[in-house]
Design a protein around this motif. Structure first.
Motif, PDB file in Angstrom:
ATOM      1  N   SER A 129      23.955  36.946  12.294  1.00 11.10           N
ATOM      2  CA  SER A 129      22.969  37.855  12.877  1.00 11.10           C
ATOM      3  C   SER A 129      23.644  38.673  13.977  1.00 11.10           C
ATOM      4  CB  SER A 129      21.803  37.067  13.468  1.00 11.10           C
ATOM      5  OG  SER A 129      22.237  36.310  14.601  1.00 11.10           O
ATOM      6  N   GLU A 130      23.022  39.760  14.355  1.00 10.23           N
ATOM      7  CA  GLU A 130      23.593  40.610  15.395  1.00 10.23           C
ATOM      8  C   GLU A 130      23.739  39.845  16.716  1.00 10.23           C
ATOM      9  OE1 GLU A 130      25.372  43.835  17.079  1.00 10.23           O
ATOM     10  OE2 GLU A 130      24.860  43.519  14.978  1.00 10.23           O
ATOM     11  N   ALA A 131      22.735  39.036  17.050  1.00 14.04           N
ATOM     12  CA  ALA A 131      22.794  38.270  18.292  1.00 14.04           C
ATOM     13  C   ALA A 131      23.929  37.258  18.257  1.00 14.04           C
ATOM     14  CB  ALA A 131      21.460  37.558  18.528  1.00 14.04           C
ATOM     15  N   ALA A 132      24.095  36.561  17.129  1.00 14.07           N
ATOM     16  CA  ALA A 132      25.167  35.570  17.008  1.00 14.07           C
ATOM     17  C   ALA A 132      26.533  36.231  17.032  1.00 14.07           C
ATOM     18  CB  ALA A 132      24.991  34.782  15.711  1.00 14.07           C
ATOM     19  N   THR A 133      26.632  37.410  16.436  1.00 15.43           N
ATOM     20  CA  THR A 133      27.902  38.146  16.439  1.00 15.43           C
ATOM     21  C   THR A 133      28.284  38.562  17.846  1.00 15.43           C
ATOM     22  OG1 THR A 133      27.539  38.980  14.182  1.00 15.43           O
ATOM     23  CG2 THR A 133      29.080  40.207  15.578  1.00 15.43           C
ATOM     24  N   GLN A 134      27.335  39.094  18.591  1.00 16.62           N
ATOM     25  CA  GLN A 134      27.615  39.536  19.954  1.00 16.62           C
ATOM     26  C   GLN A 134      28.009  38.364  20.852  1.00 16.62           C
ATOM     27  OE1 GLN A 134      27.972  42.642  20.922  1.00 16.62           O
ATOM     28  NE2 GLN A 134      27.461  43.298  18.833  1.00 16.62           N
ATOM     29  N   GLU A 135      27.359  37.222  20.662  1.00 15.85           N
ATOM     30  CA  GLU A 135      27.689  36.050  21.460  1.00 15.85           C
ATOM     31  C   GLU A 135      29.096  35.557  21.144  1.00 15.85           C
ATOM     32  OE1 GLU A 135      27.455  32.816  24.109  1.00 15.85           O
ATOM     33  OE2 GLU A 135      26.445  34.769  23.972  1.00 15.85           O
ATOM     34  N   ALA A 136      29.451  35.548  19.855  1.00 13.18           N
ATOM     35  CA  ALA A 136      30.792  35.123  19.450  1.00 13.18           C
ATOM     36  C   ALA A 136      31.852  36.051  20.029  1.00 13.18           C
ATOM     37  CB  ALA A 136      30.897  35.092  17.931  1.00 13.18           C
ATOM     38  N   ARG A 137      31.598  37.344  20.003  1.00 15.27           N
ATOM     39  CA  ARG A 137      32.559  38.316  20.546  1.00 15.27           C
ATOM     40  C   ARG A 137      32.661  38.203  22.064  1.00 15.27           C
ATOM     41  NH1 ARG A 137      30.585  43.327  16.602  1.00 15.27           N
ATOM     42  NH2 ARG A 137      31.767  42.626  14.756  1.00 15.27           N
ATOM     43  N   ARG A 138      31.538  37.914  22.716  1.00 17.40           N
ATOM     44  CA  ARG A 138      31.563  37.741  24.176  1.00 17.40           C
ATOM     45  C   ARG A 138      32.469  36.579  24.558  1.00 17.40           C
ATOM     46  NH1 ARG A 138      29.772  34.654  27.998  1.00 17.40           N
ATOM     47  NH2 ARG A 138      28.757  33.223  26.526  1.00 17.40           N
ATOM     48  N   LYS A 139      32.349  35.460  23.835  1.00 10.91           N
ATOM     49  CA  LYS A 139      33.176  34.289  24.118  1.00 10.91           C
ATOM     50  C   LYS A 139      34.653  34.575  23.863  1.00 10.91           C
ATOM     51  CE  LYS A 139      29.642  30.772  23.253  1.00 10.91           C
ATOM     52  NZ  LYS A 139      29.232  29.616  22.391  1.00 10.91           N
ATOM     53  N   ILE A 140      34.945  35.298  22.796  1.00 15.02           N
ATOM     54  CA  ILE A 140      36.333  35.643  22.471  1.00 15.02           C
ATOM     55  C   ILE A 140      36.942  36.501  23.570  1.00 15.02           C
ATOM     56  CG2 ILE A 140      37.774  37.009  20.897  1.00 15.02           C
ATOM     57  CD1 ILE A 140      35.875  36.077  18.636  1.00 15.02           C
ATOM     58  N   ASN A 141      36.202  37.508  24.008  1.00 21.40           N
ATOM     59  CA  ASN A 141      36.707  38.388  25.068  1.00 21.40           C
ATOM     60  C   ASN A 141      36.875  37.653  26.390  1.00 21.40           C
ATOM     61  OD1 ASN A 141      36.985  40.925  23.708  1.00 21.40           O
ATOM     62  ND2 ASN A 141      34.759  41.154  23.693  1.00 21.40           N
ATOM     63  N   LYS A 142      35.940  36.768  26.707  1.00 18.44           N
ATOM     64  CA  LYS A 142      36.019  35.993  27.946  1.00 18.44           C
ATOM     65  C   LYS A 142      37.247  35.091  27.950  1.00 18.44           C
ATOM     66  CE  LYS A 142      33.378  32.719  30.793  1.00 18.44           C
ATOM     67  NZ  LYS A 142      32.103  31.937  30.892  1.00 18.44           N
ATOM     68  N   GLU A 143      37.483  34.394  26.822  1.00 17.06           N
ATOM     69  CA  GLU A 143      38.630  33.497  26.725  1.00 17.06           C
ATOM     70  C   GLU A 143      39.943  34.271  26.791  1.00 17.06           C
ATOM     71  OE1 GLU A 143      40.483  30.185  23.613  1.00 17.06           O
ATOM     72  OE2 GLU A 143      38.442  30.928  23.361  1.00 17.06           O
ATOM     73  N   ALA A 144      39.990  35.419  26.129  1.00 17.24           N
ATOM     74  CA  ALA A 144      41.207  36.237  26.145  1.00 17.24           C
ATOM     75  C   ALA A 144      41.493  36.762  27.554  1.00 17.24           C
ATOM     76  CB  ALA A 144      41.064  37.398  25.168  1.00 17.24           C
ATOM     77  N   LYS A 145      40.456  37.150  28.260  1.00 15.84           N
ATOM     78  CA  LYS A 145      40.621  37.649  29.622  1.00 15.84           C
ATOM     79  C   LYS A 145      41.152  36.563  30.543  1.00 15.84           C
ATOM     80  CE  LYS A 145      38.130  40.027  33.345  1.00 15.84           C
ATOM     81  NZ  LYS A 145      36.800  40.576  33.769  1.00 15.84           N
ATOM     82  N   ALA A 146      40.636  35.343  30.373  1.00  8.58           N
ATOM     83  CA  ALA A 146      41.087  34.223  31.204  1.00  8.58           C
ATOM     84  C   ALA A 146      42.557  33.913  30.958  1.00  8.58           C
ATOM     85  CB  ALA A 146      40.231  32.995  30.916  1.00  8.58           C
ATOM     86  N   LYS A 147      43.035  34.147  29.743  1.00  9.71           N
ATOM     87  CA  LYS A 147      44.425  33.872  29.399  1.00  9.71           C
ATOM     88  C   LYS A 147      45.324  35.099  29.536  1.00  9.71           C
ATOM     89  CE  LYS A 147      43.312  30.174  26.121  1.00  9.71           C
ATOM     90  NZ  LYS A 147      43.423  29.722  24.707  1.00  9.71           N
ATOM     91  N   GLY A 148      44.726  36.237  29.913  1.00  8.97           N
ATOM     92  CA  GLY A 148      45.505  37.456  30.074  1.00  8.97           C
ATOM     93  C   GLY A 148      46.015  38.019  28.760  1.00  8.97           C
ATOM     94  N   LYS A 149      45.243  37.827  27.697  1.00 11.94           N
ATOM     95  CA  LYS A 149      45.659  38.299  26.378  1.00 11.94           C
ATOM     96  C   LYS A 149      44.767  39.434  25.899  1.00 11.94           C
ATOM     97  CE  LYS A 149      47.560  33.854  24.832  1.00 11.94           C
ATOM     98  NZ  LYS A 149      47.486  32.804  23.781  1.00 11.94           N
ATOM     99  N   GLN A 150      45.283  40.180  24.919  1.00 11.31           N
ATOM    100  CA  GLN A 150      44.538  41.270  24.312  1.00 11.31           C
ATOM    101  C   GLN A 150      43.922  40.796  22.994  1.00 11.31           C
ATOM    102  OE1 GLN A 150      44.388  44.260  25.903  1.00 11.31           O
ATOM    103  NE2 GLN A 150      42.958  45.145  24.410  1.00 11.31           N
ATOM    104  N   VAL A 151      42.656  41.092  22.800  1.00  9.58           N
ATOM    105  CA  VAL A 151      41.981  40.680  21.569  1.00  9.58           C
ATOM    106  C   VAL A 151      42.275  41.673  20.458  1.00  9.58           C
ATOM    107  CG1 VAL A 151      39.757  40.196  20.479  1.00  9.58           C
ATOM    108  CG2 VAL A 151      40.123  39.599  22.879  1.00  9.58           C
TER     109      VAL A 151
END
Length: 361
Positions: A252-274
């Motif tokens: 669903s759109e909501a589940a997709t946005q939540e998954a992408r939010r987590k991916i971006n947050k984790e990448a930012k914490a590790k200093g990586k580019q998604v």
């Protein structure tokens, strides 16, 4: 019945639940856990001391004092420590006896097993800094709602889909960690089928002609809620690619946005580019399976994979039943028996709690 009572007033019942004195003693001799009655009269007494230490809260000296006061054993804490260091293979074998499959269970249809490898932290400051773990490689029989395989390793041993011995005809379910083409091939060669979640990378996607298959491009071009296509997994070594079914469920759109939010947050914490492909793949649940399409259509395969939550629930239930936590000892010869002792008692207490209608908190 608490796990403490199993080594106290309920000890006689515990012996019977574990297979009886003869089986316990024979296993102790075979694994060389108990060869001489030095301070401890029998293998069952040694098992009682082992469980009392691993499941209790009084420490080694407290167990020794309790044993002496109760007339169970006359042994020093140093001597008991030595005994415990040899207990790992013995407890592993006793667990194997409890997990042994009865052939009648296989006649009810195909065996469905869920694989997972939860972990607990190792003791010691150095291990904590280096994320030292004890990993519990398990298989969970979905029909019987029971674990039927357990192996303890440290963090150096990866989750492997072929670690558990294959029962011909079984269906083996695993998360992304188990997407291992060569090892999936071994499971299939022994008569097993798999349902495994997939990431868009970390595997060689091929088409029927052996050319690279553009998974992300395929997902982008499709508009269906459930996408299915044949796909082949390339092997690192020589051998024919594995023909599989790729099944993708659009989130669903909501589940997709939540998954992408987590991916971006984790990448930012590790200093990586998604990578853009990662964000596209986040909009799908992607599975590969070797199951026959006519017998197991895509909707059935998706329902099978959704049952993975059952093993997570089982671990939570076991933790509440037995209070499993990180072992206090740094020595692997003590830490492994500590974990195994908890599982041993869990296998005894879980059927009792179900029979009596006791729900864990």
């Amino acid at each position: 019945m608490t796990h403490e009572s199993l080594v106290d007033d309920g000890w006689a019942e515990t012996i019977e639940l574990l297979g009886g004195e003869e089986l316990i003693a024979g296993s102790a001799r075979e694994t060389k856990a108990f060869l001489r009655p030095r301070g401890v009269r029998s293998a069952t007494d040694l098992l009682r001391l082992t469980l009392a230490y691993c499941l209790g809260k009084v420490g080694m000296r407290g167990v020794v004092a309790w044993a002496a006061a109760s007339g169970i054993a006359d042994i020093s804490d140093v001597a008991l420590l030595g005994r415990l260091r040899n207990a790992g293979p013995w407890l592993q074998q006793l667990i194997g006896y409890l997990l042994k499959r009865e052939e009648v269970g296989l006649a009810k249809g195909r065996l469905i097993r869920i694989l997972d490898a939860p972990s607990v932290a190792k003791a010691g400051v150095h291990e904590k800094k280096n994320n030292g773990l004890w990993r519990m490689h398990c298989a969970f029989d979905l029909e019987r709602e029971q674990f039927d395989f357990l192996e303890i390793t440290d963090q150096s041993e990866a989750e492997l889909i072929d670690r558990v011995p294959v029962v011909a005809g079984e269906i083996r379910i695993g998360d992304r960690a188990y997407l291992q083409a060569e090892r999936i091939a071994k499971v299939m060669a022994q008569g097993g089928d798999v349902v495994v979640r997939a990431a868009w990378k970390n595997v060689r996607w091929l088409d029927a002609s052996g050319k690279p298959f553009d998974l992300i491009g395929h997902l982008k071009s499709c508009r269906e809620e459930v996408i299915e296509t044949p796909v082949w997994l390339g092997l690192k070594k020589k051998g024919e690619p594995l023909k599989m079914r790729l099944i993708a469920l659009r989130k669903s759109e909501a589940a997709t946005q939540e998954a992408r939010r987590k991916i971006n947050k984790e990448a930012k914490a590790k200093g990586k580019q998604v990578q853009p492909e990662t964000l596209i793949a986040a909009g799908f649940v992607i599975l590969v399976t070797s199951l026959d399409q006519e017998e197991f259509p895509s909707g059935t395969v998706l329902k099978l994979y959704r049952m993975r939550w059952r093993i997570e629930l089982a671990f939570k239930r076991l933790k509440s039943l037995i209070g499993l936590r990180a072992p206090p000892a740094k020595d692997p010869r003590i830490a492994k028996p500590w974990i195994l002792a908890h599982f041993l008692i869990a296998l005894v207490t879980e059927p009792l709690s179900q029979e009596l209608g006791v729900s864990p908190p």
